[in-house]
Structures are given as C-alpha cells and as structure tokens.
Design a protein around this motif. Structure first.
Motif, PDB file in Angstrom:
ATOM      1  N   ASP A 420       0.828  -1.210   0.000  1.00 21.79           N
ATOM      2  CA  ASP A 420       0.000   0.000   0.000  1.00 21.79           C
ATOM      3  C   ASP A 420       0.863   1.260   0.000  1.00 21.79           C
ATOM      4  OD1 ASP A 420      -2.301  -1.475  -0.033  1.00 21.79           O
ATOM      5  OD2 ASP A 420      -2.634  -1.380   2.135  1.00 21.79           O
ATOM      6  N   LEU A 421       1.959   1.224   0.763  1.00 26.43           N
ATOM      7  CA  LEU A 421       2.863   2.371   0.761  1.00 26.43           C
ATOM      8  C   LEU A 421       3.473   2.592  -0.619  1.00 26.43           C
ATOM      9  CD1 LEU A 421       4.713   1.859   4.181  1.00 26.43           C
ATOM     10  CD2 LEU A 421       3.062   3.658   3.610  1.00 26.43           C
ATOM     11  N   ASP A 422       3.850   1.472  -1.291  1.00 22.76           N
ATOM     12  CA  ASP A 422       4.397   1.605  -2.648  1.00 22.76           C
ATOM     13  C   ASP A 422       3.351   2.201  -3.600  1.00 22.76           C
ATOM     14  OD1 ASP A 422       6.819   0.583  -1.883  1.00 22.76           O
ATOM     15  OD2 ASP A 422       6.380  -1.465  -2.529  1.00 22.76           O
ATOM     16  N   GLU A 423       2.106   1.733  -3.453  1.00 24.36           N
ATOM     17  CA  GLU A 423       1.035   2.243  -4.306  1.00 24.36           C
ATOM     18  C   GLU A 423       0.786   3.725  -4.036  1.00 24.36           C
ATOM     19  OE1 GLU A 423      -1.555   2.110  -7.341  1.00 24.36           O
ATOM     20  OE2 GLU A 423      -0.303   0.429  -6.655  1.00 24.36           O
ATOM     21  N   THR A 424       0.839   4.112  -2.766  1.00 20.76           N
ATOM     22  CA  THR A 424       0.666   5.513  -2.405  1.00 20.76           C
ATOM     23  C   THR A 424       1.785   6.369  -2.989  1.00 20.76           C
ATOM     24  OG1 THR A 424      -0.430   4.875  -0.349  1.00 20.76           O
ATOM     25  CG2 THR A 424       0.417   7.120  -0.482  1.00 20.76           C
ATOM     26  N   ALA A 425       3.007   5.861  -2.934  1.00 16.36           N
ATOM     27  CA  ALA A 425       4.142   6.594  -3.504  1.00 16.36           C
ATOM     28  C   ALA A 425       3.976   6.772  -5.006  1.00 16.36           C
ATOM     29  CB  ALA A 425       5.444   5.860  -3.198  1.00 16.36           C
TER      30      ALA A 425
END
Length: 569
Positions: A420-425
């Motif tokens: 999710d953090l990668d997707e947010t980035a």
C-alpha cells in the motif's frame, strides 16, 4: 398788416390733421423699430444661453419666426457631403411632418443657399429657377427669406423662413434683422458645439476608465470586448458595432462580435486584410472613414452585407510597438449623419487606450500564471522530497521488521501495508507529474499530458491507478500524427485490460528514442485462445500505417504484455 380774413386762412398745402397723422406714423415707426430691436436683443440673449446643441437650434428658428413675423421656419445643418445632415422645422405639426415624409436633404431653393451662401429673398418661390415644387401633403408656401449661418468664416447651415404673415413679402429690414440673428446664432452654435465636444470627450474618458477597471479586475477578454462595443456604439450613436480579431499566422481577421443592424450578416465572417473595411484600418493603423460603406471602393471581398447601412468608421485596437489586437468598426443606418471629426478622433484614442489596458491585463495574467506554476512546482518538490521519502523510509523499516515477526498472518499484513505504501508513492509521483504538466501553452496538449489524462480516466474503470513511466523527449521528438496514434493505442490497451483481463495491476511505459514505444503490461488472465481480437487488430493497423509494429504476448508469470512501436524521424 393784412386783413383778418388773410390771417385766418389755412397754410398752403398743409393741414393740421395731416401733420398729426404724419407725427403719429413716425411715432409708430419709431416704436416698432424700438420693439423690434428689443425683440432682437432678447432673441440674441436667449439663444446664447443654450448649451445643448439641439435645443439651441430650435430656439434660433423660433426666434427667427417671431422676429420677421413668418408662419414657417427651419434651420438646415450642412454636412460634410454638402447636403443637409439635420433639419429643424418650426410651424409644422407632428402629423404634417409625418405625412410629408423624409425631411429635405438640400435640393431646390434650399440647396441654392448651400451652393451660394448669401441672403436670398423671394416674393414667389415657384418663380425661382432652382424651384421644382413641394412634396405631397406639404403646406403651400410663396414668400421666402433665407440667410446663411457662419461659424468662424465657415458656413454651418442656413435659416429658412416662409410665408410672411398678413400676405406681404419679406423686406430689406427683415433680411437685416435675420442676418443679425444669424450672426448671433453662429456664436451660440459654436459655444454649444464646444460644450458638446467637451461632454463627448468626458464620456470617452469615462468609458476608457470603465474598460480599464474591467480588465484589471480580471474580467475575461470576451467580457471586455462586449463592454468596448457597447460603450463605443452608445457614445458614437452607431446602429451597428463590430469587433474583428486577427487570426494567428494569417492575413485575415475574424468578426468575433457584431451587435446591431444586420449583425447576423457579419458575425463569424473571416475577412482578408486587403479588400475589407476592417482590413483597411488594420493595414493603415489609423482611422478609416466612409460616407457610404455600401459603395466604399476598399470593400472587394466577402459576401454582400451592408444593406441598410451608410456612414461607417473603423479604427485599430492597438498601439505602436505592441501590435494590432483587433479592429473596432461602427456604422450608422442609411441616411444618417456622417461621423464627424469630433466623434471619430476620440474613437482612435479610445481604442488605443483599450489596447494598452488589454496589454497590462495580459501581463497581469501572465504573472499570475507564473506564480501558479511556481506554487505547483513547490508543492511537487515538497511531495517528492518529504512525503515520498518518508513513505519510502517507512516501507524500508517495515520490510526490515518482517524478520522479527514470527506469526505468518502478521507478516502478511505488514507486506500488504508495504504494498500500500508503494502504491501511495506511485500515486503521489503521478500527482507530481500532473502538477508539472498541467500548464498553459503547448505542454498542456503534449503527449505526456495526454498520456496522464488517459491513465487517470482508466483508473476509474480499473478500480486502481496503473503505474506510469515515461522516458525521453516525448513532447519534442514525437510528431503529432504519431502522438495521436499512441494516445489511441493507450486508450484501447487500458480499455481491454479493464474489460477482459481481470487484472489487479497494470504497468504503462512510454519511451521516445529512435522509436516511440508504448508498453502495457497487466497481471490478468492473459490472452484468450479463441477470443475476439478486433481491438488488437486495430492497434496493429495503427502501427503499420506509421511503418512500425505491434505484438501481444502472454507473460510467463501470468497476464499480458502489449508492445507497440513506430519509428521516429
């Protein structure tokens, strides 16, 4: 000494009654002269008090009718074309004026004073060689007296008197009185014209200030042009107002605004600089005036569109050194007075001031745009330097912490959080890119901006944001035809992924080098063996038209990869 009979005889050839009658006649004549002089002085003072030109003209005619005891009177103003541009009658009812029809323009005996500006006295109008009768419903007129009105040695118009009351003729004394009144009328008219000119200049200055305020307040160019047209037509008394703007990189003008008589025949026309009335103003960079625009020799292009119009004036909206921003044209109905110098010259300054204000407003808008882009760039930089770096650091921390987590379910949750953090980035990176590409000018319509728009639209259908990577000078080296095809390919590929693949992730890549490459990869079900492939055939055709190629293959780990390539010049 003589006898009594001799002393009582009457004086030879002289009677007392005759002496008394002669004395009375002289007294009456002196009294009449005194009254007439007194009336003339009152008339001179009365017309000198008028500052409104129309009111002054009527008072002059009314005073003339009273002084010479005429039944009818009129004042005719001579226009630039040596015809009567204005006619003020006295003695006729409104019904009579309506039934007579159009007011005279300066033919016959009335035109005689225009051609020969000197007092004219007639015992019978019909006997004059220039007379050719009266129009229908005109009251009969026989006796006539006319004198010119001069202003600074230039003939302004003529006073016309007809039908001496009592059936007599106008005499030399009437002519002298009327000539004196005409001299005073010239001064009064000159004062009224100076006052009217000052008021007109004041109205133009007020309109200039209103347009400047509108521009600096942030109104759109269309709103400002609408205001420009409305004020110019109102102040100049025009029946048609037109604004034509130059078309980029051409020798043509497009009519963007047309308001008034016959507006539908003008609106939207594209006119050349050579062969049109507005083009003549643009070419000369100054005032262009026509007495009858229907017959103007400068108009050789465009469809017939001047029906019902007559006098016209056109002026460029622009200033030296700043280029021509457009042309303002005003026209009056057929038969209306010409545009005089006092009306036309302020129009030139009005249009020039409007152009300066437009230039200042454009500079202000440019400054606001620069400030907006700078703010966007700051936000993008902050997102990149702060938000993304923190997300990346948090993801690395969580990834390192998974070694110390023993419970499998907890490890799985942490890994999903890392995803999710990668997707947010990635989402923030797309936002940063959008902030830096959504600007005015060519970049707003370049391949990069269009690709971002396609991906954003696809995200709403897919339910997630595809990853987007762009490499190379896409907005510089890719020609328009190839860019249009690439956008169409991208839309088709993402549409297929949303409808058929069942993918949960999509990677999009655009690369510009020696060739333009569009790659779309997903983790869906892959290519169906017997499914419809019309969409893929369209992609192949687009590539073949540009001398390139297209391939679609199944990925080893599942999903599909579409690769579209065309050479770049």
């Amino acid at each position: 000494m003589g006898s009594a009979s001799e002393s009582s005889a009457p004086l030879p050839h002289l009677r007392l009654d005759d002496l008394l009658d002669e004395l009375q006649a002289r007294l009456d004549a002196a009294r009449g002269t005194r009254d007439r002089v007194h009336g003339l002085l009152e008339a001179v003072l009365a017309v000198g008090r008028d500052l409104e030109l129309g009111q002054a003209l009527r008072h002059i005619v009314e005073a003339a009718v009273t002084l010479v005891d005429a039944e009818y009177g009129a004042l005719g103003v001579i226009g630039e074309d040596q015809k009567l541009s204005r006619f003020v009658p006295v003695g006729l009812t409104e019904e009579q004026v309506r039934r007579i029809g159009p007011l005279p323009s300066g033919h016959g005996v009335l035109g005689e004073l225009i051609r020969h500006p000197a007092p004219l006295r007639l015992g019978r109008i019909a006997d004059h060689p220039a007379s050719y009768g009266f129009p229908a419903h005109h009251p009969p007129m026989n006796t006539f007296l006319g004198v010119p009105i001069r202003i600074r040695e230039k003939v302004f118009g003529n006073l016309y008197l007809a039908e001496k009351r009592g059936g007599g003729e106008f005499d030399a004394e009437d002519e002298s009185v009327l000539a004196t009144l005409a001299a005073a009328a010239g001064v009064a008219i000159d004062n009224a014209r100076l006052y009217a000119r000052a008021r007109l200049r004041e109205r133009w200055l007020t309109a200039n200030a209103e347009i400047t305020r509108s521009l600096l307040a942030g109104d759109s160019e269309q709103q400002v042009l609408d205001l420009l047209v409305a004020r110019a037509a109102e102040i100049a008394g025009a029946d048609l107002a037109v604004v034509a703007l130059p078309l980029p990189a051409t020798e043509e003008l497009e009519v963007r605004i047309a308001v008034g008589l016959g507006e539908s025949r003008h609106l939207g026309l594209v006119l050349p600089l050579d062969g049109s009335f507005v083009g003549a103003a643009a070419r000369t960079g100054g005032l262009v005036v026509s007495g009858d625009v229907r017959k103007d020799p400068r108009i050789t292009a465009g469809p017939p569109r001047w029906q019902g119009l007559g006098p016209a004036v056109a002026v460029p909206i622009g200033t030296a050194g700043h280029g021509m921003r457009g042309v303002l044209m005003l026209a009056r109905a057929e038969g209306a007075p010409l545009f005089g110098e006092e009306e036309s010259v302020p129009l030139l300054g009005f249009a020039g001031q409007a152009a300066v204000a437009m230039e200042l407003a454009e500079r202000r808008r440019d400054s606001e745009q620069v400030a907006l882009l700078q703010e966007r760039d700051r936000i993008a930089r902050d997102l990149h330097d702060l938000a993304i770096q923190r997300l990346f650091a948090t993801g690395m921390t969580l990834q390192g912490a998974t070694r110390f987590i023993e419970h499998p379910e907890a490890t799985d949750r942490v890994m999903r959080a890392i995803d999710d953090l990668d997707e947010t980035a990635r989402t923030i990176r797309a936002t940063i890119f959008g902030l830096r590409t959504r600007e005015a000018g060519p970049a707003a319509h370049g391949l990069r901006a269009r690709a971002v728009e396609v991906v954003e639209r696809a995200a709403r259908t897919l339910g997630f944001s595809p990853r987007l990577r762009m490499t190379g000078l896409l907005d510089v080296t890719v020609p328009p035809k190839a860019a249009d095809a690439a956008v169409a390919v991208l839309e088709e590929a993402l549409s297929n992924a949303a409808r058929h693949s069942g993918a949960t992730s999509v990677d999009v890549s655009l690369t510009a080098g020696t060739e333009l490459t569009v790659s779309v990869r997903d983790n869906g079900v892959g290519l169906p063996k017997d499914g419809r492939r019309s969409g893929l055939a369209n992609l192949a055709e687009r590539a073949a038209e540009l001398g390139g190629g297209f391939s679609a293959r199944a990925r080893s780990g599942g999903g599909t990869e579409l690769l579209w390539r065309v050479p770049l010049p």
